[in-house]
Design an enzyme around this catalytic site. Structure first.
Site, PDB file in Angstrom:
ATOM      1  CD  GLU A 504     -46.370  -7.145   9.794  1.00 42.21           C
ATOM      2  OE1 GLU A 504     -45.118  -7.379   9.597  1.00 42.21           O
ATOM      3  OE2 GLU A 504     -47.166  -7.664  10.105  1.00 42.21           O
TER       4      GLU A 504
HETATM    5  C1  TNX Z   1     -44.294  -9.390  12.973  1.00 43.29           C
HETATM    6  S1  TNX Z   1     -43.006  -6.605  14.702  1.00 43.29           S
HETATM    7  C2  TNX Z   1     -45.262  -8.730  13.128  1.00 43.29           C
HETATM    8  C3  TNX Z   1     -46.050  -9.221  13.732  1.00 43.29           C
HETATM    9  C4  TNX Z   1     -45.486 -10.832  13.763  1.00 43.29           C
HETATM   10  C5  TNX Z   1     -44.184 -10.914  14.635  1.00 43.29           C
HETATM   11  C6  TNX Z   1     -43.752 -12.235  14.308  1.00 43.29           C
HETATM   12  C7  TNX Z   1     -44.851  -6.021  14.737  1.00 43.29           C
HETATM   13  C8  TNX Z   1     -44.952  -4.997  14.477  1.00 43.29           C
HETATM   14  N1  TNX Z   1     -45.838  -7.621  13.430  1.00 43.29           N
HETATM   15  O1  TNX Z   1     -47.540  -9.518  13.520  1.00 43.29           O
HETATM   16  O2  TNX Z   1     -46.162 -11.589  15.170  1.00 43.29           O
HETATM   17  O3  TNX Z   1     -44.226 -10.360  12.975  1.00 43.29           O
HETATM   18  O4  TNX Z   1     -42.628 -12.567  14.814  1.00 43.29           O
END
Ligand code: TNX
Length: 845
Positions: A504
């Site tokens: 992200e």
């Molecule tokens: C998504 S899944 C994220 C995390 C968060 C999570 C909470 C992923 C690689 N990234 O940064 O903690 O959702 O459910």
């Protein structure tokens, strides 16, 4: 921390005198699918709370409209999940005993308790750098009526399909072995039973001797006398790596294996055969059922990901997790050690990573510690916001894991989700600049001081991405890698891979960075900031490769963004195939369009660890109900979702979307299926506990257990018949029987064991199902074997309340049912009858 503050105009007010509660007023405010909620602030002290001159701060993962509907406050986002509330002209002096209401609109409806604001504290305008804890905060019970609500009546219907299977007919080893036969009779182990081991299994023999001391009150003796009968660990060639054969007969126990890991799993199966009651208190001897077992795992990579960055967990708690993982034959612990909200491992060369970035508390500049997040409050001594593993503690974790054949993969999140690293390296920079050492200061800097780019991450941070155009970023990466290598070496622990995140990164990052523009000018392959991604991971991969370590990351690391018919799409990045990059793939949100991403990457040559959000996320709530904690952005995940996961064909039994509504199977049209080549690249499964909502050891256990059993079963056991059966009716029959057996094994064997094993785990005890039929209340439970108790006097059932055995006559009023574990720990309460507000029936809260 003191809570009193005297303002210049002489008003003395103690923040600890404020009691604040939060309530939902209207979950579909003005029919806009938004929620109107209120903070009710009560002055329980003897002084007046002045009308202004202060702010509240709080954390929330949600969005709000700025102006309070009640006309007395403004809500502003500070950074990440930190918000401030400032009283406006409409807020009046709050006299002792009075309450004020701040009513405000949430962008989305409230689903469960996790949606409440948290960590509210107070700051006076004249002393902005200091935060004061308030006296108390509570969440008012709320009975939502949204679509998809899971009531105790619905739970009852679901549980009805589970047959009660007598304990003596249940298999005694979980995860399910390749073959398992009870051969009749028992073998008795007592303090005199020797462990006779091949030299190659000396460590495993010592482990066995010690672990049985918890059952027998004294360790077993290890003997080298190969002729002795007792428990023999034999090295036998030709058995699969990690595989074993276990034979318990009247004459003794024989465990054959070709590797130490195999011998260890044979020992864990033997441990599993022991009756759960043996852990309650030590006995002189124990009887083991005679069995013939042949076994080997389906997947080599059987992982749990634990996020200790968002909220910290102690070394003790990590060790407990390792204990349970190893009993159920999981072999990889992926520790998410860094994120925006914390850095949790001592890196001796870079002390600010922990002296600054392992702590959270009130701050305006993040110079000495990070800001409050996830409800950690103003005080840097909060045990969930602050904390890290010293090098010595981490080494202990590694040794503990290594003895149990568990590999610990450290994750250093880059380039996004890296605010903790960035702020720590800023602090180091400031320190050295102040000492006049400008060059040394910039050595590990992670941001371009002249970058004017503006962005917000998915979790609303505006300064959390490392600048990958700076040479100092790579100096930092290499420094951290070298320190990690030294730590693992000292522990004697393997370090096959390091996880460098890759999750992200928001749009518009780096765009206005002079360092980026300079890099672009000298590197023709870099056309835009998107290309920096491949540049960064290419370099990180080279750093690791030179040291014999493989690169692991979240899926985005392995993707190349491109377009099809003008629309964004992703393909496996051809640059890294052949590099044995490990991609942990989470995004298969049903209806989100990326359902086949994991299969695309595996078909495209990446080593894939299935971390599917629809089936393997421990931080998702179990189901949709106000009292069931956890996130729900990806799905609701009961243990059935873990158990029913089909790794090579997870579309097959995908049934409901993230709102619990049935999915349209058309979403899978045109999606990639896993090829045979792709199958060879699925290296395993991973359950993931993200920790934004996980404060403390109890909640960690609650979210992980018992869902971990579903994960262990799917990661270790062979593909079950129901997963591959083509005839849907037959597949359903096979599934129902297997599912019932699994739930009975949990309720009658593994959960009672977990109540005592390793000090006991705070696993989730489910809310019972209830049903009013012919003037009687019937109740049932997901795990047959747990005790249900009930009350009819309005009080919450406790460990002494009446035990439910048959439907109870209902004569009006409230009737409450609650399940208990063998230690008397109760779960959520199912309330039947006329609830306090005169509603007919439903769940509590
Ligand atoms: C998504 S899944 C994220 C995390 C968060 C999570 C909470 C992923 C690689 N990234 O940064 O903690 O959702 O459910």
């Amino acid at each position: 921390m003191s809570t009193a503050f005297k303002t210049t105009d002489g008003v003395k007010f103690n923040a600890a005198d404020l009691r604040i509660s939060w309530e939902v007023i209207d979950n579909n405010y003005q029919n806009k699918n938004e929620a109107l909620t209120a903070l009710v602030i009560t002055n329980s002290g003897k002084n007046v709370l002045p009308a202004g001159g202060w702010k509240f701060y709080f954390n929330s993962g949600r969005g709000f409209t700025e102006n309070a509907v009640s006309g007395n406050a403004k809500i502003n986002q500070v950074n990440g999940d930190l918000y401030s509330i400032t009283p406006t002209a409409g807020f009046k002096d709050l006299k002792p005993g009075e309450s004020a209401r701040i009513e405000y609109v949430n962008d989305d409806p409230v689903v469960n308790v996790t949606d409440a604001p948290e960590g509210i504290y107070m700051v006076w305008d004249e002393q902005p750098e200091k935060g004061y804890s308030i006296g108390s905060f509570d969440i008012k019970p709320y009975k939502p009526s949204y679509a998809g609500l899971v009531t105790p009546e619905i739970v009852y219907d679901r549980n009805k399909t589970v047959t009660d299977i007598p304990a003596d007919q249940l298999p005694k080893i979980l995860p399910t072995p390749v073959s398992y036969t009870e051969t009749g009779g028992t073998f008795t182990i007592d303090g005199k039973t020797p462990v006779v081991a091949d030299g190659a299994f000396a460590k495993e023999a010592a482990y066995l001797a010690n672990s049985f001391s918890k059952i027998l009150g004294r360790p077993l003796t290890v003997s080298s006398d190969a002729a002795g009968t007792g428990i023999a660990l034999k090295k036998v060639d030709g058995i699969a790596p990690e595989g074993y054969e276990l034979k318990v007969s009247g004459q003794g126990v024989v465990i054959n294996a070709s590797t130490a890991a195999g011998a260890f799993y044979g020992i864990q199966s033997l441990t599993n055969l022991v009756s759960p009651a043996a852990w309650v208190k030590a006995e002189k001897s124990i009887k083991i059922t005679c069995v013939d077992v042949k076994d080997a795992p389906r997947f080599a990579h059987r992982a749990v990901m634990l996020d200790v960055a968002r909220n910290f967990q102690t070394q003790q708690q990590v060790i407990k997790l390792i204990e349970a993982m190893s009993l159920y034959k999981l072999n990889v612990l992926h520790l998410h050690l860094t994120d925006d909200e914390g850095w949790r491992i001592e890196i001796p060369s870079l002390p600010e990573l922990t002296s600054v970035a392992s702590k959270r508390g009130h701050t305006l500049d993040s110079k000495t510690h990070l800001p409050a997040s996830h409800g950690s409050g103003p005080d840097v001594n909060n045990p969930y916001g602050s904390g890290f593993y010293t090098k010595a503690e981490y080494i202990e974790i590694l040794k503990y894991a290594t003895d149990r054949h568990i590999i610990v993969i450290p994750e250093i999140e880059t380039p996004g989700h890296a605010r903790a690293s960035i702020k720590a390296m800023d602090a180091r920079y400031d320190r050295l600049v102040a000492e006049g050492k400008k060059d040394e200061a910039a050595k590990y800097l992670l941001r371009d001081l002249d970058d004017k780019s503006e962005y917000r991450s998915v979790q609303y941070w505006n300064d959390n991405v490392i600048n990958v155009s700076l040479p100092s970023t790579y100096t930092f990466v290499e420094r951290v890698v070298d320190d990690l290598i030294a730590i693992y070496k000292e522990a004697g622990a393997p370090l096959p891979g390091i996880h460098f995140g890759g999750d992200e990164v928001p749009p518009h990052v780096w765009e206005k960075s002079p360092a980026y523009l300079a890099l672009k000018a000298s590197h023709p392959e870099i056309q835009n900031t998107g290309d920096l991604w491949y540049y960064f991971y290419g370099r990180v991969n080279q750093i690791l490769k030179a040291k014999g370590i493989h690169l692991a990351g979240w899926e985005e690391m392995a993707l190349r963004k491109t377009k099809i018919d003008g629309n964004d799409t992703y393909v496996p990045n051809p640059d890294f195939t052949g590099e044995h990059l490990q991609a942990d793939v989470w995004n298969n949100v049903l209806g989100g369009g990326q359902e086949d991403l994991a299969y695309k990457l595996a078909n495209g040559g990446y080593k894939v660890v299935l971390t599917c959000v629809t089936n393997l996320y421990f931080d998702m709530a179990n189901y949709k109900s106000f009292d069931e904690p956890g996130y729900y952005w990806g799905a609701f995940l009961g243990i059935d979702k873990f158990y029913s996961f089909i790794p090579y064909d997870y579309f097959k039994n995908a049934d409901v979307d993230r709102n619990g509504a049935p999915i349209n199977q058309n979403i899978f049209l045109g999606k990639q299926r896993l090829t045979d080549y792709g199958k060879s690249n699925i290296i395993g499964l991973q359950g993931a506990l993200w920790a934004e909502t996980v404060k403390g050891p109890e909640r960690m256990d609650y979210m992980i257990f018992p869902r971990l059993f579903g994960l262990a079963e799917r990661a270790w056991a062979a593909d079950p018949a129901w997963a591959t059966e083509k005839d849907p009716i037959k597949a359903k029959q096979e599934y129902d029987l297997a599912w019932s057996t699994f739930l009975n094994v949990l309720g009658k064997r593994e959960l009672p064991r977990l109540s005592y094993y390793s000090g006991g785990y705070n696993y989730r005890v489910p809310k019972p199902g209830i049903s009013l039929q012919d003037g009687k209340y019937a109740s049932n439970i997901e795990f047959p074997g747990l005790t249900i108790r009930y009350t009819t006097n309005g009080k919450d059932p406790d460990a002494n309340s009446k035990i439910y055995t048959a439907p109870v006559d209902y004569k009006g009023g409230e009737i409450k049912f609650r399940a208990f574990d063998p230690k008397g720990r109760g779960g959520n309460i199912a309330t039947g009858g006329e609830a306090a507000e005169g509603k007919k029936q439903g769940s509590t809260l």
